[in-house]
Design a protein around this motif. Structure first.
Motif, short mmCIF file in Angstrom:
data_model
loop_
_atom_site.label_atom_id
_atom_site.label_comp_id
_atom_site.label_asym_id
_atom_site.label_seq_id
_atom_site.Cartn_x
_atom_site.Cartn_y
_atom_site.Cartn_z
N ASP A 1 30.78 46.05 38.25
CA ASP A 1 31.69 46.85 39.06
C ASP A 1 33.07 46.63 38.27
OD1 ASP A 1 33.90 47.58 40.76
OD2 ASP A 1 32.83 46.72 42.56
N SER B 1 37.66 37.69 33.11
CA SER B 1 39.09 38.05 33.28
C SER B 1 39.56 37.71 31.74
CB SER B 1 39.55 36.94 34.01
OG SER B 1 39.53 35.48 33.82
N ALA C 1 35.86 47.93 38.60
CA ALA C 1 37.11 47.81 39.35
C ALA C 1 37.24 46.23 39.89
CB ALA C 1 37.06 48.67 40.48
N LYS C 2 36.13 45.60 40.01
CA LYS C 2 36.32 44.18 40.12
C LYS C 2 36.06 43.10 38.85
CE LYS C 2 34.63 44.72 44.91
NZ LYS C 2 33.61 44.15 45.95
N ASN C 3 35.81 43.88 37.81
CA ASN C 3 35.81 43.13 36.34
C ASN C 3 34.40 42.10 36.59
OD1 ASN C 3 37.95 44.29 35.29
ND2 ASN C 3 39.03 42.73 35.31
N THR C 4 33.41 42.64 37.38
CA THR C 4 32.44 41.80 37.50
C THR C 4 31.11 42.40 37.26
OG1 THR C 4 33.63 40.73 39.72
CG2 THR C 4 31.05 40.24 39.43
N ALA D 1 32.23 36.92 37.01
CA ALA D 1 33.75 37.18 36.99
C ALA D 1 34.37 37.11 35.55
CB ALA D 1 34.31 36.59 38.07
N TYR E 1 37.84 44.68 30.67
CA TYR E 1 36.32 44.35 30.84
C TYR E 1 35.38 45.59 30.46
CZ TYR E 1 32.05 43.83 33.42
OH TYR E 1 30.68 43.92 33.86
N SER F 1 26.26 36.78 39.96
CA SER F 1 27.71 37.31 39.81
C SER F 1 28.42 36.86 38.48
CB SER F 1 28.66 37.32 40.88
OG SER F 1 28.35 38.24 42.15
#
Length: 126
Positions: free
Chosen positions: A72, A25, A74-77, A23, A29, A21
């Motif tokens: 994803d 920030s 929505a999860k910025n991942t 992530a 994204y 993964s």
């Protein structure tokens, strides 16, 4: 400030699977193309998978069929699913982001990307 943080690496036996993964920030994204690279000791950094802003994906021939890139929003991942792992997959794995919109044709070139994570180690034993 853009930050990319990888996780999910570890040690696994040949034939096993891992999901990495990344992530993200500090930015919107979905506006950046992103990629996964890997670097083994003494070798050049190698692009293994990339995803464009429109969601289209590309997998390097060396890992095709075995690796899948996804995200994803929505999860910025960003994810890298790695199956049927081989000892030659052992490397530090990095995610990268391109904020400048450089050509997709450069997707497996490290110079396309201006943001990098710190990496996560993947070790595959035989």
């Amino acid at each position: 400030q853009v930050q990319l943080v990888e996780s999910g690496g570890g040690s696994v036996q040949a034939g096993g699977s891992l999901r990495l993964s990344c992530a993200a920030s500090g930015y919107t994204y979905s506006r950046y193309s992103m990629a996964w690279f890997r670097q083994a000791p003494g070798k050049e950094r190698e692009g293994v998978a990339a995803i464009a802003r429109d969601g289209s994906t590309s997998i390097a021939n060396s890992v095709k069929v075995r690796f899948t890139i996804s995200q994803d929003n929505a999860k910025n991942t960003l994810y890298l699913q790695m199956n049927s792992l081989k000892p030659e997959d052992t490397a530090m794995y990095y995610c990268a982001a391109d904020s400048d919109g450089r050509s997709w044709s450069l997707r497996f070139w490290p110079l396309k990307y201006n943001y990098w994570g710190q990496g996560t180690q993947v070790t595959v034993s035989s």
